[in-house]
Write a protein that holds these residues in place. Structure first.
Motif, mmCIF file in Angstrom:
data_model
loop_
_atom_site.group_PDB
_atom_site.id
_atom_site.type_symbol
_atom_site.label_atom_id
_atom_site.label_comp_id
_atom_site.label_asym_id
_atom_site.label_seq_id
_atom_site.Cartn_x
_atom_site.Cartn_y
_atom_site.Cartn_z
ATOM 1 N N VAL A 79 40.121 -17.235 -17.625
ATOM 2 C CA VAL A 79 39.885 -16.429 -16.517
ATOM 3 C C VAL A 79 38.596 -16.698 -16.040
ATOM 4 O O VAL A 79 38.210 -17.016 -14.958
ATOM 5 N N ALA A 125 40.077 -3.964 -18.805
ATOM 6 C CA ALA A 125 40.766 -4.179 -17.646
ATOM 7 C C ALA A 125 39.707 -3.814 -16.484
ATOM 8 O O ALA A 125 39.678 -4.501 -15.460
ATOM 9 N N TYR A 156 46.074 -9.036 -14.349
ATOM 10 C CA TYR A 156 45.377 -8.582 -15.473
ATOM 11 C C TYR A 156 45.600 -7.239 -16.305
ATOM 12 O O TYR A 156 45.346 -7.058 -17.309
ATOM 13 N N TRP A 157 45.540 -6.173 -15.313
ATOM 14 C CA TRP A 157 45.907 -4.931 -15.746
ATOM 15 C C TRP A 157 47.109 -5.086 -16.542
ATOM 16 O O TRP A 157 47.120 -4.494 -17.714
ATOM 17 N N ASP A 199 36.368 -6.776 -16.855
ATOM 18 C CA ASP A 199 36.767 -8.433 -16.619
ATOM 19 C C ASP A 199 37.539 -8.346 -15.306
ATOM 20 O O ASP A 199 36.983 -9.502 -14.527
ATOM 21 N N THR A 200 38.094 -7.720 -14.665
ATOM 22 C CA THR A 200 38.770 -7.678 -13.238
ATOM 23 C C THR A 200 37.557 -7.662 -12.320
ATOM 24 O O THR A 200 37.549 -8.331 -11.299
ATOM 25 N N LEU A 247 48.389 -7.451 -18.185
ATOM 26 C CA LEU A 247 48.411 -8.210 -19.488
ATOM 27 C C LEU A 247 47.591 -7.094 -20.526
ATOM 28 O O LEU A 247 47.994 -7.264 -21.838
ATOM 29 N N PHE A 284 46.412 -13.677 -25.123
ATOM 30 C CA PHE A 284 45.269 -12.674 -24.424
ATOM 31 C C PHE A 284 43.913 -13.242 -24.529
ATOM 32 O O PHE A 284 43.405 -13.141 -23.612
ATOM 33 N N GLN A 325 41.838 -14.614 -21.512
ATOM 34 C CA GLN A 325 40.694 -13.648 -21.169
ATOM 35 C C GLN A 325 39.550 -14.831 -20.933
ATOM 36 O O GLN A 325 39.015 -14.691 -19.739
ATOM 37 N N ILE A 340 45.328 -10.958 -9.074
ATOM 38 C CA ILE A 340 44.683 -11.260 -10.656
ATOM 39 C C ILE A 340 44.331 -9.765 -11.074
ATOM 40 O O ILE A 340 44.320 -9.888 -12.367
ATOM 41 N N THR A 341 43.853 -9.017 -10.237
ATOM 42 C CA THR A 341 43.547 -7.422 -10.898
ATOM 43 C C THR A 341 44.684 -6.846 -11.393
ATOM 44 O O THR A 341 44.604 -6.382 -12.526
#
Length: 395
Positions: A318, A206, A133-134, A209-210, A136, A311, A315, A129-130
């Motif tokens: 998630v 990045a 997401y990075w 959120d992660t 994205l 996006f 966001q 997921i990290t």
């Protein structure tokens, strides 16, 4: 090779997240000079967001420009709110992050086959997921910075109007500048400035959120591990333990759950104000993005706007998805004691089990301010609200 270089045995779960939090400046360095420099950078970006709203007043008569400004400036406000709240509550955030790291290492040092399976599952999921997401965020950064260029390359009419002076120079952001930003050299200085700020905003999203999502996933994994411990608290099948041994195990489970609830609530107190502000801004941002997507005539512009809209939805999704997952695991943890050998336990052990079950019923729900919980129904409600704003705007 780069991703492998991010791994750190001292941070087995949060190594990539800890690395980017330090690089972006969420976790301030120990030196006084380093702290001051990072804080200055954060506040310069805060001033830039103010210039975006100054420009909004200047262009207030042009609906399309206003929507373009709002679509990005609202996300910019959320970014600086995340940064400044993290800096303001730095000690509390460090306490939560250190708890997650220490609790994770404790589980890794005291694992058996069932616990190893749970630990490996949430560790792999956090990495995926990290990095997803990075990727994205990076794609969104490219589409945001490349949108003016794509508009120029794909629209002959726009190029002609730009040469004739009918159209202004296309910029990434709509912000006030203290010089002429539509003609050289001011236009190119503005482009460089906007690219740097866009890169900063992408790095903020990045990292923040992660890290938040990984912490949520860990709380869910910790609940699974606690449930597994409850299954094993009275020993394996056919092997009984004494009342004293059972008492020690149950007290340890009680202590683990108390620490989990304490830090879960501390984490929620830090996240809840940010999420409340984000949900309000996100509803308006999704509305503006959807309106521009349906009103755009150029195919390339539609593609870029669609990616930005995806996006924004991803966001929010998630956050709500992983918070909802923790909520479900909170509700299921009380099954753990009744999955043990409670039927063969002594009277004293059964009393302790009932006490532990009562303790496990205490739970914490991640919220977005005092009005809503971070759940999938809340996510659907926000999408409905954004669509309502969109229909009103279309009329």
């Amino acid at each position: 090779q780069f991703l492998r270089s991010l791994e750190d045995p001292e941070w087995p779960l949060m190594a990539p997240n800890y690395w980017i939090l330090k690089r972006v400046g969420f976790l301030l360095p120990q030196t006084q000079v380093g702290k001051i420099l990072y804080i200055i950078v954060h506040e310069i970006v805060t001033l830039f967001v103010i210039t975006q709203y100054m420009e909004l007043y200047v262009i207030r008569s042009n609906l399309d420009l206003v929507l373009t400004n709002l679509k990005i400036s609202m996300l910019s406000v959320v970014c600086i709110f995340k940064v400044n709240s993290f800096i303001f509550w730095q000690k509390r955030w460090i306490e939560v992050i250190e708890y997650v790291n220490e609790a994770d290492k404790f589980e890794r040092q005291n694992q058996d086959k069932p616990k190893e399976k749970i630990i490996n599952a949430y560790t792999k999921y956090c990495r995926r997921i990290t990095y997803f997401y990075w990727a994205l965020v990076f794609i969104t950064f490219l589409t945001t910075t490349g949108q003016p260029l794509m508009r120029y390359l794909t629209s002959p009419t726009f190029r002609e109007n730009l040469r004739n002076g009918i159209e202004d120079f296309p910029h990434i952001f709509s912000s006030w500048m203290p010089f002429d930003k539509n003609h050289a050299p001011g236009c190119w200085i503005t482009v460089v400035w906007h690219v740097l700020l866009c890169a900063y905003g992408a790095a903020v999203m990045a990292s923040y959120d992660t890290s938040v999502v990984v912490i949520m996933v860990f709380f869910g994994g910790k609940l699974d591990l606690l449930r597994e411990r409850c299954k094993q608290m009275l020993g394996a099948r056919g092997i009984e333990i004494s009342d004293d041994e059972a008492g020690v195990v149950i007290r340890e489970l009680h202590k683990i759950h108390i620490m989990l609830i304490k830090h879960s609530r501390l984490f929620n107190s830090l996240l809840s104000p940010v999420m409340f502000f984000y949900m309000v801004m996100c509803s308006l941002m999704l509305c503006a993005s959807a309106y521009q997507l349906t009103s755009a005539t150029n195919a390339a512009q539609k593609l870029l706007m669609a990616e930005y809209l995806i996006f924004g939805i991803a966001q929010l999704f998630v956050y709500c998805w992983h918070s909802n997952d923790v909520l479900i695991k909170n509700e299921n943890i009380t099954l753990g004691p009744y999955e043990s050998q409670w039927w063969s336990a002594s009277l004293k052990q059964r009393k302790d089990i009932v006490t532990l079950t009562g303790q496990l019923q205490i739970r914490n729900v991640f919220s977005a301010g005092p009005f809503a919980n971070l759940t999938l129904p809340t996510f659907i409600t926000i999408l409905k609200g954004a669509y309502s704003y969109y229909t009103i705007l279309r009329k």
